[in-house]
Structure formats: structure tokens, C-alpha cells
Design a protein around this motif. Structure first.
Motif, PDB file in Angstrom:
ATOM      1  N   GLU A 168       0.829  -1.200   0.000  1.00  0.00           N
ATOM      2  CA  GLU A 168       0.000   0.000   0.000  1.00  0.00           C
ATOM      3  C   GLU A 168       0.867   1.256   0.000  1.00  0.00           C
ATOM      4  O   GLU A 168       0.584   2.230  -0.717  1.00  0.00           O
ATOM      5  CB  GLU A 168      -0.942   0.015   1.202  1.00  0.00           C
ATOM      6  N   ARG A 228      -5.092  -5.508  -2.590  1.00  0.00           N
ATOM      7  CA  ARG A 228      -4.619  -4.486  -1.675  1.00  0.00           C
ATOM      8  C   ARG A 228      -4.345  -3.149  -2.352  1.00  0.00           C
ATOM      9  O   ARG A 228      -4.573  -2.094  -1.762  1.00  0.00           O
ATOM     10  CB  ARG A 228      -3.348  -4.987  -0.967  1.00  0.00           C
ATOM     11  N   VAL A 229      -3.835  -3.177  -3.591  1.00  0.00           N
ATOM     12  CA  VAL A 229      -3.489  -1.907  -4.245  1.00  0.00           C
ATOM     13  C   VAL A 229      -4.621  -1.377  -5.123  1.00  0.00           C
ATOM     14  O   VAL A 229      -4.586  -0.222  -5.551  1.00  0.00           O
ATOM     15  CB  VAL A 229      -2.201  -2.026  -5.081  1.00  0.00           C
TER      16      VAL A 229
END
Length: 350
Positions: A254, A278-279
Motif C-alpha cells: 500500500e 490491496r493496491v
């Protein structure tokens, strides 16, 4: 540009298939590379000859339908240009005659002018672009400030990084000075590569993953962010994508995604499906086959390629690569299986 699939994938634009290149794709696993290096006499002489660097950069593209070329050079050209005396000891890898250990060593550091001390690299970039003739994009690169500092302070490779970590925990202000000089040097170096013809750049943070959780953000990522902020991002009407690759960097995805880079390189220990979750859509992802899969059978290679492509899922934003550099002991035929599998399986999946 005859094939800009790699650039479009880095920018998450639509592509017909997943592009692929391999870290260290021009290297000792290729017999033609070994022959060229023998003609050069030694590794540094090969790096410092624009003609020979062009030759070895193109060698893997003549064998495999790769989607990008990467400049043949070494991350340690920058500290070498600082006057630290780079040499390669047989069986030991890169070493520096004058490691940076004391306050006076640090004060003597300077960011070299790429157009002077690193002219041979820029000449190689220009020569390679001309030789590629729009076949595929050319990637320029540099080591990260922290990774360069590791070699500069340790005097070469290290298993424990005790000298650089001793400086970090006893004289952090000295390490920051080293990193500030390195960040200025790398920014100027990458921008000079872009001006000379590089169409994308990658920052190799090979040793950032050796840091503690907080130290990584302070001593590695913060300086890579400075570089990204200072890069030329538009050239000849196109965006110049930037990739940040931290080996062992899965826990900081992140934060890396917030660095301003266009893509994150993943090593093989990170699940690419989880990384994508997550990204989100902030960055593209590059990776992340375990390089040792190439020692397996062709069917095993295809199976792992299929698994990674399926884990990433549909849509653009994926550049297939190894999770680190290809081994010198890999059979070139197995590298060919990898490239063919990525192209074929991603087209069918699409």
C-alpha cells in the motif's frame, strides 16, 4: 512503436495479451552472451562498451518474442562514478576499493554528472533505441538509494548488512546524507536515460526488504518517492512509466502504491491476487514467477504461468516477470517455454 503492449499494461490500458520480460534476460544463461563477454574481456568492459552492451541487450529478443528490452548495465555504475573504485573479484562478486564508513567518507560523496561520468551508459541507451527500431520499448534502470548504500558502505555484497545497519542505528544522520546524495544521483541518472531514449524505468530496491518495518519507509521508500517525484514522466507525447521493485517488499504494498510509481514489481513470495486486492487500481503489478520454476519441466512451467495469470485475473495492468533475476544455470529453452506460455495462455484467457 511496433509493440507497445508492455507500456500500455503498465498504464493499465487495454491489451490483447499479458506482456512479459525477464529480469537479467540478457545474461549468463545465454551462450551468445557468454561469447560476447569473453570478447569484452571482463564484465565491466562489457558494461562500458556501448556497442557490446547493445549487442547483449538484443540477444534475448532475437531468441524470444519478449515485449521489452532492458538496458544492459549494472546498478553499481553510479557509485563507481562517485570514485569508489568498483571491481569484480573472481568468485566474490562486486567490491569497492574505498567503502563509505566514516564521516569524512560521507562528506566526500557527490552526485556524478551522468553526461560526464556515465556517458557510456547514455550512449548505450541511444544505440539500443536505434537498434530496436521501434520493435519493443526500452527499459532504463537504477538501483535504489538504499540498495546502492548497502554496497557502498559494506564494500560489496553482505549476508547481514552489519556496517550499513550499524550506521543506521548509531549515526542515522550519516546514512541519511548518503541516501540524499544517492537520491540526487539516481534521479539525474534516470532522467538522463529517459532523455537518451529509455521509454520506462525501473528502480531496483534489492535490499530494502532487509530493513525493519519502519526503517524501510524511512530509509528506503522515502528516498525512492523523492526519485519518482523528480522523474521526467512525459517524453515525445507519451508517459514514461516508473516501476518500483523491492525484493521482500510484500508487506509494504500500500505504501509503495502511494509512492507515485506506475507499477510495483513483486517477488515470488507475494500472492499476486492478494497484491491486486490491496493496491486496487492505483498501480499495475509486475511479476512474479519463482525464478527456480525454470529448472522444472516445461509442463511445470506452464502450470505455474497458468496459476499466476489466473490469480491476477481479468483486465490489464499485469506485466509478467520473474520474482527476481533469471539464474545463469537455466536452460534457455525453458525461458522460451515461459514466454510462449504467457502469451498463449493470456490470449486464451482474454
Amino acid at each position: 512503436m511496433k509493440n507497445d503492449t508492455f507500456l500500455r499494461a503498465l498504464l493499465k490500458e487495454p491489451v490483447d495479451y499479458t506482456p512479459v520480460w525477464m529480469m537479467r534476460q540478457a545474461g549468463r544463461y545465454l551462450p551468445e552472451y557468454r561469447a560476447t563477454r569473453a570478447r569484452a574481456g571482463d564484465f565491466l568492459s562489457l558494461c562500458k562498451s556501448p556497442e557490446l552492451a547493445t549487442e547483449v541487450t538484443l540477444q534475448p529478443l532475437d531468441r524470444f518474442p519478449l515485449d521489452a528490452a532492458i538496458l544492459f548495465s549494472d546498478i553499481l555504475t553510479v557509485p563507481d562514478a562517485m570514485g569508489l573504485g568498483l571491481y569484480f573479484a573472481e568468485g566474490e562478486g562486486p567490491r569497492f576499493e574505498r567503502p563509505v564508513r566514516t564521516e569524512s567518507d560521507v562528506e566526500a560523496l557527490f552526485a556524478p554528472d551522468p553526461s560526464d561520468k556515465l556517458r557510456y551508459v547514455l550512449d548505450a541507451v541511444t544505440s539500443i533505441r536505434r537498434a530496436l527500431d521501434g520493435r519493443v520499448p526500452l527499459i532504463g534502470f537504477s538501483g535504489s538509494p538504499f540498495t546502492l548504500a548497502c554496497y557502498m558502505i559494506e564494500g560489496g555484497g553482505s549476508a547481514d548488512f552489519r556496517h550499513v545497519k550499524a550506521m543506521l542505528y548509531s549515526r542515522p544522520e550519516l546514512l541519511h546524507k548518503v541516501l540524499e546524495v544517492n537520491a540526487r544521483a539516481v534521479t539525474a541518472y534516470l532522467n538522463a536515460q529517459i532523455e537518451a531514449g529509455a521509454q520506462a524505468v525501473q528502480i531496483f530496491d534489492t535490499w530494502g526488504g532487509a530493513l525493519s518495518h519502519d526503517a524501510y519507509k524511512i530509509f528506503s521508500l522515502a528516498y525512492m518517492k523523492r526519485i519518482v517525484d523528480g522523474l521526467i514522466r512525459e517524453k515525445d507525447g507519451r508517459r514514461v512509466p516508473c516501476i518500483v521493485f523491492t525484493k521482500g517488499g510484500g508487506q509494504w504494498l500500500e505504501a509503495i502504491a502511494d509512492s507515485g510509481a506506475d507499477a510495483i514489481g513483486l517477488d515470488w513470495t507475494t500472492d499476486i491476487a492478494e497484491a491486486r486486492r490491496r493496491v486496487g487500481d492505483r498501480v499495475a503489478l509486475q511479476g512474479n514467477l519463482d525464478p527456480n520454476v525454470l529448472f522444472g519441466s516445461p509442463d511445470g512451467i506452464r502450470q505455474e504461468v497458468r496459476r499466476i495469470l489466473a490469480a491476477y485475473g481479468q483486465g490489464s495492468g499485469h506485466v509478467f516477470n520473474l520474482g527476481h533475476g533469471i539464474s545463469q544455470f537455466v536452460d534457455p529453452e525453458h525461458a522460451g517455454v515461459l514466454v510462449e506460455a504467457v502469451h498463449g495462455l493470456s490470449r486464451r484467457a482474454g
